[in-house]
Design a protein around this motif. Structure first.
Motif, PDB file in Angstrom:
ATOM      1  N   HIS A  51      35.182  40.862  38.592  1.00  0.00           N
ATOM      2  CA  HIS A  51      34.392  40.503  37.401  1.00  0.00           C
ATOM      3  C   HIS A  51      32.891  40.649  37.635  1.00  0.00           C
ATOM      4  O   HIS A  51      32.129  40.886  36.711  1.00  0.00           O
ATOM      5  CB  HIS A  51      34.703  39.066  36.975  1.00  0.00           C
ATOM      6  CG  HIS A  51      36.160  38.771  36.955  1.00  0.00           C
ATOM      7  ND1 HIS A  51      37.024  39.369  36.055  1.00  0.00           N
ATOM      8  CD2 HIS A  51      36.942  37.984  37.744  1.00  0.00           C
ATOM      9  CE1 HIS A  51      38.258  38.942  36.301  1.00  0.00           C
ATOM     10  NE2 HIS A  51      38.225  38.115  37.317  1.00  0.00           N
ATOM     11  N   GLY A  52      32.470  40.483  38.873  1.00  0.00           N
ATOM     12  CA  GLY A  52      31.056  40.485  39.237  1.00  0.00           C
ATOM     13  C   GLY A  52      30.836  39.394  40.266  1.00  0.00           C
ATOM     14  O   GLY A  52      31.630  38.460  40.377  1.00  0.00           O
ATOM     15  N   HIS A  53      29.743  39.524  41.030  1.00  0.00           N
ATOM     16  CA  HIS A  53      29.464  38.526  42.070  1.00  0.00           C
ATOM     17  C   HIS A  53      29.121  37.173  41.446  1.00  0.00           C
ATOM     18  O   HIS A  53      28.444  37.105  40.408  1.00  0.00           O
ATOM     19  CB  HIS A  53      28.295  38.972  42.943  1.00  0.00           C
ATOM     20  CG  HIS A  53      28.647  40.092  43.874  1.00  0.00           C
ATOM     21  ND1 HIS A  53      29.254  39.896  45.091  1.00  0.00           N
ATOM     22  CD2 HIS A  53      28.487  41.438  43.757  1.00  0.00           C
ATOM     23  CE1 HIS A  53      29.436  41.066  45.695  1.00  0.00           C
ATOM     24  NE2 HIS A  53      28.985  42.023  44.904  1.00  0.00           N
ATOM     25  N   CYS A  54      29.568  36.123  42.091  1.00  0.00           N
ATOM     26  CA  CYS A  54      29.227  34.746  41.716  1.00  0.00           C
ATOM     27  C   CYS A  54      29.543  34.439  40.254  1.00  0.00           C
ATOM     28  O   CYS A  54      28.718  33.852  39.539  1.00  0.00           O
ATOM     29  CB  CYS A  54      27.757  34.444  42.030  1.00  0.00           C
ATOM     30  SG  CYS A  54      27.409  34.444  43.792  1.00  0.00           S
ATOM     31  N   VAL A  59      32.775  30.208  41.087  1.00  0.00           N
ATOM     32  CA  VAL A  59      31.867  29.419  41.925  1.00  0.00           C
ATOM     33  C   VAL A  59      32.125  27.923  41.715  1.00  0.00           C
ATOM     34  O   VAL A  59      32.232  27.148  42.671  1.00  0.00           O
ATOM     35  CB  VAL A  59      30.394  29.774  41.607  1.00  0.00           C
ATOM     36  CG1 VAL A  59      29.437  28.814  42.312  1.00  0.00           C
ATOM     37  CG2 VAL A  59      30.098  31.222  41.995  1.00  0.00           C
ATOM     38  N   ALA A  60      32.268  27.523  40.457  1.00  0.00           N
ATOM     39  CA  ALA A  60      32.496  26.104  40.148  1.00  0.00           C
ATOM     40  C   ALA A  60      33.836  25.628  40.707  1.00  0.00           C
ATOM     41  O   ALA A  60      33.937  24.520  41.249  1.00  0.00           O
ATOM     42  CB  ALA A  60      32.441  25.889  38.630  1.00  0.00           C
ATOM     43  N   GLY A 266      39.025  37.229  42.607  1.00  0.00           N
ATOM     44  CA  GLY A 266      37.867  37.843  41.961  1.00  0.00           C
ATOM     45  C   GLY A 266      36.911  38.409  43.004  1.00  0.00           C
ATOM     46  O   GLY A 266      35.833  38.875  42.673  1.00  0.00           O
ATOM     47  N   GLY A 267      37.326  38.339  44.269  1.00  0.00           N
ATOM     48  CA  GLY A 267      36.499  38.878  45.345  1.00  0.00           C
ATOM     49  C   GLY A 267      35.601  37.840  45.994  1.00  0.00           C
ATOM     50  O   GLY A 267      34.687  38.190  46.743  1.00  0.00           O
ATOM     51  N   ALA A 268      35.876  36.563  45.735  1.00  0.00           N
ATOM     52  CA  ALA A 268      34.979  35.527  46.252  1.00  0.00           C
ATOM     53  C   ALA A 268      35.453  34.892  47.562  1.00  0.00           C
ATOM     54  O   ALA A 268      34.630  34.387  48.330  1.00  0.00           O
ATOM     55  CB  ALA A 268      34.800  34.437  45.199  1.00  0.00           C
TER      56      ALA A 268
END
Ligand SMILES: *Cc1c(COP(=O)(O)O)cnc(C)c1O
Length: 420
Positions: A51-54, A59-60, A266-268
């Motif tokens: 989706h995109g970084h952070c 993050v939450a 999501g790549g996190a």
């Protein structure tokens, strides 16, 4: 000569890399380094960021979970984030995949798949089915087992003595099925094959090589006919990269085993899963403890990673992710179109959000000098692209817009134009 840092980087020849930029933050499709400059992430940080970084929801979810339950042994205990991710995966995956085994990287997900396949046949009373088939040019990871099923080459030449033999099925070059299906038929009819492992529709690290859904469907049909298990390694292709959630969908194929990782969170966070059919689970289900699936890693189903994955699955259900993918796919097609007739390139190709094109040079292959030269030139100009030899590819996060996409392609044009 001593370097100032003790860090040994992956797939990095330190003797040829003067200095390693320090990334301090990321947002959407951008990375920021400690000198304040920005880098456009054209490869989703090695194919993980979807989706995109952070993404704020991911993050939450990580922050919230970290305060509640950081880690717990997963043998004999469970937790809500893992249960939610498993249920979400079964719902999203191709039909028939009913059980979810967690691990922490794509390589491990593939190792688990291979072990499940062998376990299935042993516990089904057919221990002679122990041979693995894999595709020419395949890449499935960098551990010993995954290197074994991957293509042999400069990456793994030193470790060759440790690798096991597999049957190799020719890549369907030019999309033609004949050689591939013929070889698969012959290999499968021996009665000693446990499974065929494939990267559906696109071979990633092997050079972004495409083959049509009909070929995947035909390989699945042949496997089914001979009772051979089909393992789909969707570590790269999963989570929308190819235009559908999973690439198998485009061929109407339901594999017996499915490997997911990279975009699962999501790549996190590092998290992976291997999904298996009821039949494969059943073969291990017994009061005889010898039939246990003997695999674990310390961080199996880490709750923080699972919370990130749950947030990712929620995003898929509540945000217009597929619409963004369609939009990005169109932007990519438009930007790529002029290169089709550009004499400096060959094999200009696209699958969903992924594009690739080969720079025509005498010296090809991964070690071709052109790879690092292009990489350095892109980096100097603020775009992260990491060519595979003379193959330039792009795999941007889904939040990339028109400005970012045109920047990437203008730069490809400029950098390749400046090559001597
Ligand atoms: C990246 C990749 C792997 C390995 O995943 P890691 O998380 O890097 O171990 C396996 N298979 C495919 C198709 C991949 O692209």
């Amino acid at each position: 000569m001593r370097r100032p840092s003790p860090v040994w980087h992956p797939f990095t020849q330190h003797a040829l890399l003067a200095d390693v930029p320090v990334v301090v933050s990321a947002d959407g499709c951008w990375l920021e380094t400690n000198d304040g400059s920005r880098l456009l992430d054209g490869i989703s940080s090695w194919w993980v960021t979807t989706h995109g970084h952070c993404h704020p929801r991911i993050v939450a979810a990580i922050a919230e979970q970290a305060q509640r339950l950081d880690q717990v042994i997963f043998a004999g205990l469970t937790h809500e984030p893992a249960e939610a991710v498993a249920a979400g995966l079964v719902e999203m995956a191709p039909a028939g995949l009913a059980h979810v085994f967690f691990s922490d990287s794509g390589s491990t997900a593939v190792e688990v798949a291979l072990k499940m396949a062998l376990g299935f046949w042993l516990h089904s009373g057919k221990p002679a089915r122990r041979r693995i088939l894999a595709m020419e040019h395949a890449y499935h990871g960098d551990t010993i087992g995954t290197m074994s099923v991957g293509a042999r080459g400069v990456f793994n030449a030193a470790y060759e003595p440790l690798l096991f033999e597999v049957g190799r099925i020719p890549f369907p070059a030019d999309g033609s099925i004949g050689a591939t299906s013929g070889a698969l038929e012959v290999a499968c009819s021996g009665g000693d094959v446990a499974a065929l492992i494939v990267e559906p529709l696109i071979l990633g690290a092997g050079g972004m090589l495409l083959y049509p859904p009909a070929v995947l469907a035909e390989m699945a049909r042949i496997c089914r006919k001979h009772g051979v298990l089909l393992i789909a390694d969707e570590v790269m292709t999963g989570w929308g990269r190819t235009g559908t959630v999973f690439a198998c969908e485009q061929a109407g194929v339901s594999p017996d085993i499915l490997c997911v990782a990279k975009g699962l969170t999501g790549g996190a966070m590092p998290l992976a899963a291997t999904l298996a059919t009821e039949e494969i689970f059943e073969a291990h289900f017994s009061t005889d403890r010898r039939r246990t699936f003997f695999h674990s890693s310390s961080y199996t189903a880490n709750p923080i990673a699972c919370a990130a994955a749950r947030a990712n699955i929620d995003i898929w259900h509540s945000e217009p992710v597929l619409e963004r993918i369609v939009r990005l796919t169109e932007l990519q097609s438009e930007a790529l179109a002029p290169f089709q007739s550009d004499a400096r390139f060959s094999s200009v190709r696209q699958l969903g959000t992924i594009t690739a094109l080969d720079v025509k040079v005498a010296d090809q292959g991964y070690l071709a000098d052109i790879g690092p030269r292009l990489y350095a030139a892109f980096m100097e100009r603020g775009v992260l692209l990491r060519p595979l030899g003379n193959t330039i590819y792009t795999m941007p996060p889904y939040c990339c817009g028109e400005a970012e996409i045109s920047r990437i392609y203008n730069l490809i044009d400029e950098v390749v134009g400046a090559l001597d």
